[in-house]
Design an enzyme around this catalytic site. Structure first.
Site, PDB file in Angstrom:
ATOM      1  N   GLY A  56       0.822  -1.208   0.000  1.00 20.84           N
ATOM      2  CA  GLY A  56       0.000   0.000   0.000  1.00 20.84           C
ATOM      3  C   GLY A  56       0.855   1.258   0.000  1.00 20.84           C
ATOM      4  N   ARG A 115      -6.214   0.531   9.151  1.00 22.72           N
ATOM      5  CA  ARG A 115      -6.992   0.161  10.348  1.00 22.72           C
ATOM      6  C   ARG A 115      -6.309   0.722  11.607  1.00 22.72           C
ATOM      7  NH1 ARG A 115      -7.064  -5.877  12.783  1.00 22.72           N
ATOM      8  NH2 ARG A 115      -4.861  -5.595  12.331  1.00 22.72           N
ATOM      9  N   ALA A 124      -5.596 -10.541   2.068  1.00 24.23           N
ATOM     10  CA  ALA A 124      -6.711 -11.109   1.301  1.00 24.23           C
ATOM     11  C   ALA A 124      -7.619 -11.934   2.209  1.00 24.23           C
ATOM     12  CB  ALA A 124      -6.154 -11.974   0.173  1.00 24.23           C
ATOM     13  N   SER A 160       1.609  -7.284  -9.271  1.00 26.96           N
ATOM     14  CA  SER A 160       2.805  -8.107  -9.105  1.00 26.96           C
ATOM     15  C   SER A 160       4.064  -7.263  -9.138  1.00 26.96           C
ATOM     16  CB  SER A 160       2.875  -9.160 -10.213  1.00 26.96           C
ATOM     17  OG  SER A 160       4.062  -9.889 -10.073  1.00 26.96           O
ATOM     18  N   GLU A 170       5.345 -18.482 -12.182  1.00 24.99           N
ATOM     19  CA  GLU A 170       6.525 -18.112 -11.381  1.00 24.99           C
ATOM     20  C   GLU A 170       7.061 -19.351 -10.639  1.00 24.99           C
ATOM     21  OE1 GLU A 170       5.847 -14.490  -9.032  1.00 24.99           O
ATOM     22  OE2 GLU A 170       6.724 -15.557  -7.337  1.00 24.99           O
ATOM     23  N   LYS A 187       2.783 -19.695  -0.464  1.00 23.58           N
ATOM     24  CA  LYS A 187       1.651 -18.961   0.107  1.00 23.58           C
ATOM     25  C   LYS A 187       0.320 -19.425  -0.462  1.00 23.58           C
ATOM     26  CE  LYS A 187       3.249 -14.521   1.791  1.00 23.58           C
ATOM     27  NZ  LYS A 187       3.276 -13.084   1.490  1.00 23.58           N
ATOM     28  N   HIS A 206     -18.558 -48.646 -17.551  1.00 22.65           N
ATOM     29  CA  HIS A 206     -18.561 -47.187 -17.757  1.00 22.65           C
ATOM     30  C   HIS A 206     -18.706 -46.794 -19.228  1.00 22.65           C
ATOM     31  CE1 HIS A 206     -17.995 -46.245 -13.624  1.00 22.65           C
ATOM     32  NE2 HIS A 206     -16.907 -46.988 -13.518  1.00 22.65           N
TER      33      HIS A 206
HETATM   34  P1  NBP Z   1      -0.296  -7.534   4.340  1.00 23.78           P
HETATM   35  O1  NBP Z   1      -0.815  -8.652   3.528  1.00 23.78           O
HETATM   36  O2  NBP Z   1       0.705  -7.807   5.394  1.00 23.78           O
HETATM   37  O3  NBP Z   1      -1.566  -6.802   5.014  1.00 23.78           O
HETATM   38  C1  NBP Z   1      -1.365  -5.707   5.872  1.00 23.78           C
HETATM   39  C2  NBP Z   1      -2.564  -4.800   5.863  1.00 23.78           C
HETATM   40  O4  NBP Z   1      -3.761  -5.543   6.166  1.00 23.78           O
HETATM   41  C3  NBP Z   1      -2.435  -3.723   6.923  1.00 23.78           C
HETATM   42  O5  NBP Z   1      -3.019  -2.556   6.433  1.00 23.78           O
HETATM   43  C4  NBP Z   1      -3.249  -4.313   8.070  1.00 23.78           C
HETATM   44  O6  NBP Z   1      -3.727  -3.347   8.954  1.00 23.78           O
HETATM   45  C5  NBP Z   1      -4.386  -4.916   7.309  1.00 23.78           C
HETATM   46  N1  NBP Z   1      -5.124  -5.869   8.126  1.00 23.78           N
HETATM   47  C6  NBP Z   1      -4.790  -7.094   8.573  1.00 23.78           C
HETATM   48 BR1  NBP Z   1      -3.198  -7.933   8.279  1.00 23.78          BR
HETATM   49  N2  NBP Z   1      -5.745  -7.678   9.314  1.00 23.78           N
HETATM   50  C7  NBP Z   1      -6.745  -6.769   9.333  1.00 23.78           C
HETATM   51  C8  NBP Z   1      -8.022  -6.785   9.915  1.00 23.78           C
HETATM   52  N3  NBP Z   1      -8.468  -7.831  10.594  1.00 23.78           N
HETATM   53  N4  NBP Z   1      -8.785  -5.703   9.742  1.00 23.78           N
HETATM   54  C9  NBP Z   1      -8.353  -4.630   9.051  1.00 23.78           C
HETATM   55  N5  NBP Z   1      -7.134  -4.560   8.453  1.00 23.78           N
HETATM   56  C10 NBP Z   1      -6.339  -5.619   8.610  1.00 23.78           C
HETATM   57  O7  NBP Z   1       0.239  -6.361   3.421  1.00 23.78           O
HETATM   58  P2  NBP Z   1       1.102  -6.381   2.074  1.00 23.78           P
HETATM   59  O8  NBP Z   1       2.243  -7.327   2.174  1.00 23.78           O
HETATM   60  O9  NBP Z   1       1.352  -4.951   1.763  1.00 23.78           O
HETATM   61  O10 NBP Z   1       0.076  -6.969   1.008  1.00 23.78           O
HETATM   62  C11 NBP Z   1      -1.165  -6.381   0.706  1.00 23.78           C
HETATM   63  C12 NBP Z   1      -1.870  -7.271  -0.296  1.00 23.78           C
HETATM   64  O11 NBP Z   1      -1.093  -7.333  -1.490  1.00 23.78           O
HETATM   65  C13 NBP Z   1      -2.043  -8.715   0.182  1.00 23.78           C
HETATM   66  O12 NBP Z   1      -3.220  -9.235  -0.327  1.00 23.78           O
HETATM   67  C14 NBP Z   1      -0.867  -9.418  -0.458  1.00 23.78           C
HETATM   68  O13 NBP Z   1      -1.107 -10.800  -0.648  1.00 23.78           O
HETATM   69  C15 NBP Z   1      -0.757  -8.683  -1.785  1.00 23.78           C
HETATM   70  N6  NBP Z   1       0.578  -8.699  -2.400  1.00 23.78           N
HETATM   71  C16 NBP Z   1       1.693  -8.624  -1.638  1.00 23.78           C
HETATM   72  C17 NBP Z   1       2.943  -8.632  -2.247  1.00 23.78           C
HETATM   73  C18 NBP Z   1       4.201  -8.529  -1.424  1.00 23.78           C
HETATM   74  O14 NBP Z   1       5.275  -8.645  -2.010  1.00 23.78           O
HETATM   75  N7  NBP Z   1       4.122  -8.276  -0.130  1.00 23.78           N
HETATM   76  C19 NBP Z   1       3.031  -8.703  -3.644  1.00 23.78           C
HETATM   77  C20 NBP Z   1       1.869  -8.740  -4.394  1.00 23.78           C
HETATM   78  C21 NBP Z   1       0.644  -8.748  -3.759  1.00 23.78           C
HETATM   79  P3  NBP Z   1      -2.967  -3.090  10.351  1.00 23.78           P
HETATM   80  O15 NBP Z   1      -1.773  -2.265  10.030  1.00 23.78           O
HETATM   81  O16 NBP Z   1      -3.977  -2.357  11.165  1.00 23.78           O
HETATM   82  O17 NBP Z   1      -2.607  -4.425  10.919  1.00 23.78           O
END
Ligand code: NBP
Length: 482
Positions: free
Chosen positions: A14, A33, A76, A128, A190, A260, A451
């Site tokens: 983000g 959050r 997710a 990605s 990948e 994952k 069958h």
């Molecule tokens: P994360 O997958 O670690 O998610 C962190 C975010 O989710 C934070 O904003 C956290 O808020 C929020 N969150 C969680 Br965890 N539980 C929550 C809940 N119960 N209620 C509300 N908010 C909640 O972050 P990321 O690694 O930046 O990935 C974000 C998305 O992008 C994921 O779906 C991931 O699979 C995907 N993605 C990641 C990558 C990578 O390389 N990391 C690459 C491509 C796609 P908080 O700060 O309040 O805990």
């Protein structure tokens, strides 16, 4: 002035996407959050930018231009549903929610349909490229409500990676969960690309007894060929990386691979749709096998360590290995595109396969020169059913065949496990065999389960049952689906 887009989720993805949007002149409203993270972000990486914070969803909604565009970059699953539930009462008809996380596509199908009833547009988008991609140009694969795309397109295409011809690695994929489906296949591919590289490494290390510096040089050379790709490039770096004691760090890493789930989803979907996605699925199983570390250690003791020395001219083997890797990679992509084609047909997504290849051309982990050739193949024939039939790829498969067989046979002979390279060859052998032994299989099924079978000398769709033993009856089971 109101914000162009809101982003919820200030973890690694983000934050970097927001900074990227800001660089491209968009005013972003950021929410999380845990609201302390909003302050940390504004006072840290976002300091001095046009990014503004929102400490509640109401504040976020109030600060956005209509139609509002709100992108979720959160974990997710249930978290996405929970944000959607809280946002919907605050939004107006025509507003847009985007989920940029790694969502399983059936969830996106469901969310598009549910939100449509409420007049809210929903986009499920694969993103990605990890942290660096998010910051400087990811590959973005959006799908969902087509009405929403014109509003989101300028932002997404501005922040996405670009090809060498400055084409954005982002375009509309299709309705419903098409974007997340294509991202899932990307991740599966990948898995396959990574597994193929590891098999080549093990052949060089154990079979040819090469040093890490020698292997690094090979990968550097391979990166100048058709294998040119991000993963080959980082592999050469990894092989050359020394620990503090001067020894290759890679040999100090425990040989159990994590996952994952997106590779597994790809395999499950292939099984559901009846597509022989053998290479990616073998790659998932290779990770599963790797995780049985304790059992493998015991079994090596029980069966004795294999002497897997490969005799012969090292340079000849290295070139054979390169050809085997390239040919196997073609099969992996061919199978991945077969899966997308089936999904597109089943779901009416009308996927543009050339565009998919283009979206993967930059910004993502599987980016490679090779994807330009895939795009060319689908430009020539948008309905190509098997990538290996395209004249460019067919030429490579034919030229590599002898080397590929040599490597596969040698790996079997000396006991170096190469599940992906060998299964790819087996797939091609099966795919190019007009008559497979499934006739005998059908006979077996009819023998024990009535069958039924079809006959080569009768029209397809006519089913026969034989009383093979003279003891069974003439009643057949329900007609089969092939
Ligand atoms: P994360 O997958 O670690 O998610 C962190 C975010 O989710 C934070 O904003 C956290 O808020 C929020 N969150 C969680 Br965890 N539980 C929550 C809940 N119960 N209620 C509300 N908010 C909640 O972050 P990321 O690694 O930046 O990935 C974000 C998305 O992008 C994921 O779906 C991931 O699979 C995907 N993605 C990641 C990558 C990578 O390389 N990391 C690459 C491509 C796609 P908080 O700060 O309040 O805990």
């Amino acid at each position: 002035m109101k914000g162009d887009i809101g982003v919820i989720g200030l973890a690694v993805m983000g934050q970097n996407l927001i900074l990227n949007m800001n660089d491209h002149g968009y005013k972003v409203v950021a929410h999380n959050r845990t609201t302390e993270k909003v302050d940390e972000f504004l006072q840290g990486p976002a300091k001095g930018t046009n990014i503004v914070g929102a400490y509640s969803l109401q504040e976020l909604v109030d600060k956005l231009e209509s139609p509002r565009k709100i992108m979720l970059m959160v974990r997710a699953g249930d978290v996405v549903d929970s944000f959607i539930d809280k946002l919907v009462p605050l939004l107006d008809k025509g507003d847009i929610i985007i989920d940029g996380g790694n969502t399983n596509f059936p969830d996106t199908n469901r969310r598009v349909a549910t939100l449509k009833e409420k007049g809210i547009h929903f986009i499920g988008s694969g993103v990605s490229g990890g942290e660096e991609g998010a910051r400087f140009g990811p590959s973005i694969m959006p799908g969902g409500s087509p009405e929403a795309w014109p509003f989101v397109k300028p932002i997404f295409q501005a922040i996405s990676a670009k090809t060498e011809n400055n084409e954005p690695c982002c375009d509309w994929v299709g309705n419903d969960g098409a974007g997340h489906f294509v991202k899932m296949v990307h991740n599966g591919i990948e898995y396959g690309d990574m597994q193929l590289i590891t098999e080549a490494y093990q052949f060089m290390k154990d079979g040819l007894g090469m040093t890490h510096d020698e292997m690094q040089s090979v990968f550097i050379e391979w990166n100048k060929t058709e294998l040119n790709s991000y993963l080959v490039e980082i592999t050469s770096d990894i092989l050359g990386y020394k620990d503090t004691d001067g020894e290759p760090l890679v040999e100090k890493i425990l040989d159990t691979a994590g996952q994952k789930g997106t590779g597994k989803w790809t395999g499950i979907n292939a099984l559901d749709m009846g597509i022989p996605l053998t290479l990616i699925t073998e790659s998932v199983f290779a990770r599963c096998l790797s995780s049985l570390k304790d059992q493998r250690v015991e079994a090596e003791e029980l069966f004795g360590k294999k002497e897997s020395i490969v005799e012969g001219d090292k340079q000849v083997w290295i070139e054979a290995l390169r050809q085997a890797l390239l040919a196997s990679k073609i099969i992996s992509y061919a199978q991945g595109f077969m899966l997308m084609r089936e999904a597109s047909n089943e779901n009416g997504w009308d996927l543009n396969y050339g565009n998919v290849a283009l979206m993967w051309r930059g910004g993502c982990i599987i980016r490679s020169a090779f994807l330009s050739n895939i795009r060319d193949a689908y430009d020539i024939d948008p309905e190509l059913s098997f990538l290996g039939s395209d004249s460019y790829f067919k030429g490579i498969l034919e030229n590599s065949m002898s080397a590929w067989r040599k490597v596969a046979a040698k790996s079997m002979e000396v006991g170096i496990p190469m599940p992906s390279m060998t299964s790819a060859l087996t797939f091609l052998d099966g795919y190019t065999t007009a008559r497979l032994p499934a006739n005998l299989l059908q006979a077996q099924r009819d023998y024990f389960g009535a069958h039924t079978y079809e006959r080569v000398d009768k029209p397809k769709g006519e089913f026969f049952h034989t009383n093979w033993t003279g003891k069974g009856g003439d009643v057949s089971s329900t007609t089969y689906n092939s």
